[in-house]
Design a protein around this motif. Sequence first.
Motif, PDB file in Angstrom:
ATOM      1  N   PRO A  22       0.825  -1.223   0.000  1.00 30.82           N
ATOM      2  CA  PRO A  22       0.000   0.000   0.000  1.00 30.82           C
ATOM      3  C   PRO A  22       0.853   1.265   0.000  1.00 30.82           C
ATOM      4  CG  PRO A  22      -0.061  -1.063   2.159  1.00 30.82           C
ATOM      5  CD  PRO A  22       0.697  -1.993   1.251  1.00 30.82           C
ATOM      6  N   GLU A  26      -3.274   4.629   1.018  1.00 29.83           N
ATOM      7  CA  GLU A  26      -3.891   3.396   0.512  1.00 29.83           C
ATOM      8  C   GLU A  26      -4.055   2.365   1.621  1.00 29.83           C
ATOM      9  OE1 GLU A  26      -2.807   2.989  -4.224  1.00 29.83           O
ATOM     10  OE2 GLU A  26      -1.699   1.763  -2.802  1.00 29.83           O
ATOM     11  N   THR A  75      -2.252   7.142   6.607  1.00 33.76           N
ATOM     12  CA  THR A  75      -3.557   6.474   6.572  1.00 33.76           C
ATOM     13  C   THR A  75      -3.889   6.006   7.977  1.00 33.76           C
ATOM     14  OG1 THR A  75      -2.972   5.711   4.374  1.00 33.76           O
ATOM     15  CG2 THR A  75      -4.900   4.701   5.368  1.00 33.76           C
ATOM     16  N   ALA A 126      -4.686  -3.246  -3.464  1.00 32.79           N
ATOM     17  CA  ALA A 126      -4.410  -1.983  -2.756  1.00 32.79           C
ATOM     18  C   ALA A 126      -5.320  -0.912  -3.335  1.00 32.79           C
ATOM     19  CB  ALA A 126      -2.942  -1.592  -2.931  1.00 32.79           C
ATOM     20  N   VAL A 127      -6.027  -0.205  -2.455  1.00 32.92           N
ATOM     21  CA  VAL A 127      -7.016   0.793  -2.896  1.00 32.92           C
ATOM     22  C   VAL A 127      -6.887   2.051  -2.033  1.00 32.92           C
ATOM     23  CG1 VAL A 127      -8.684  -0.923  -3.708  1.00 32.92           C
ATOM     24  CG2 VAL A 127      -8.775  -0.144  -1.339  1.00 32.92           C
ATOM     25  N   PRO A 128      -7.368   3.199  -2.538  1.00 28.97           N
ATOM     26  CA  PRO A 128      -7.370   4.382  -1.684  1.00 28.97           C
ATOM     27  C   PRO A 128      -8.190   4.116  -0.416  1.00 28.97           C
ATOM     28  CG  PRO A 128      -7.840   4.987  -3.958  1.00 28.97           C
ATOM     29  CD  PRO A 128      -7.874   3.486  -3.888  1.00 28.97           C
TER      30      PRO A 128
END
Length: 343
Positions: A22, A26, A75, A126-128
């Motif tokens: 990430p 992310e 994050t 892996a994503v926002p």
Amino acid sequence: MQAVQWVAPRQFRVVEMEKPVPKPHEALVRVESVGVCGSDVHYYLEGRIGNQILTEPTILGHEYAGVVEAVGAETDPALVGRRVAVEPGVSCGRCEWCRTGHYNVCPEIRFPGGPGCDGALRDYIAVPARNCHPVPDGLGAAVAAMLEPLAVAIHTVELAQVRPGETAAIIGLGSIGLLTAQVLKHSGVHVLYGADLLAYRVAAAARYGVDVAIDAARKDTVARIRELTGGRGVDIAIDCSNRGEPLAQVCRIARPAGRCVLTGISGNETDALAVSDARRKELTLRWCRRFRHNYPTAIALAASGKVDVLSLITHSFSPANTGEAFELVAANADNVIKASIDW
Ligand SMILES: [Zn+2]
Ligand SMILES: [Zn+2]
């Protein structure tokens, strides 16, 4: 890690891939469940939806949920360990449409499981982090994955601008149609008609709030709804099908000055509308592009049991049997409504 890749019509292969790391902002999601959507089936069978064409091997899947295993820099670490429904589209956040709340029509949107953007049929993605919606404890992974079509149903009903006591009709009683039926009933629709070509879906419809279900393979949907409404038509007519014909049908069953919402995906580049009916009745037609800002409502409706999501998931397959799942859905076999791929 492994991924299931579409390589050609009706052909998947399992590939080994590097597990993603990430980046800042992310989250790394360990995928638990991916729903098979009608739009995925268009890609599976034809390699395209209208002018959206798969030109290289692509991982399909955009209705998904999983557990956050790690987060990148900047994050919130509280996300780690949470089951999340992932809102699939990643919009640019900068264009005129993003800045005015219409991020679902961002021209730069990256939507997984389509041309140029791999989807969720893989062990990790892996994503926002902003696309991750933690779900309440006890909400299962397959149901969390179905928050995506539920969000579509909620957006459809928003576009319909329902007023209490109105009548509505839905053409196409697949999972989107049956979720839309439930949301319409919660929004004050008094009498709800539904039509489908598949007898088993017509039979299932009453359970999801459809008051009068029409077997479109045996009866003319337009004639039947006109008859049932004494020639008036319905206040709201909605297409949730995967075919072109209902675009003209909704124009014919809507009452004068009525509203139509077009949510179905025929897969064609052009379809015929009943323009003469639409004009003479001065109909309002609204197209639905997925959803915007609807996940919180979807979570609330699913978690409270106000919308029955679970019973729509009729089949579950392992990732290794993805091809079997898609063939089942493509054939509408074994009374399938929603099939999910579960890890
Ligand atoms: Zn979908
Ligand atoms: Zn944008």
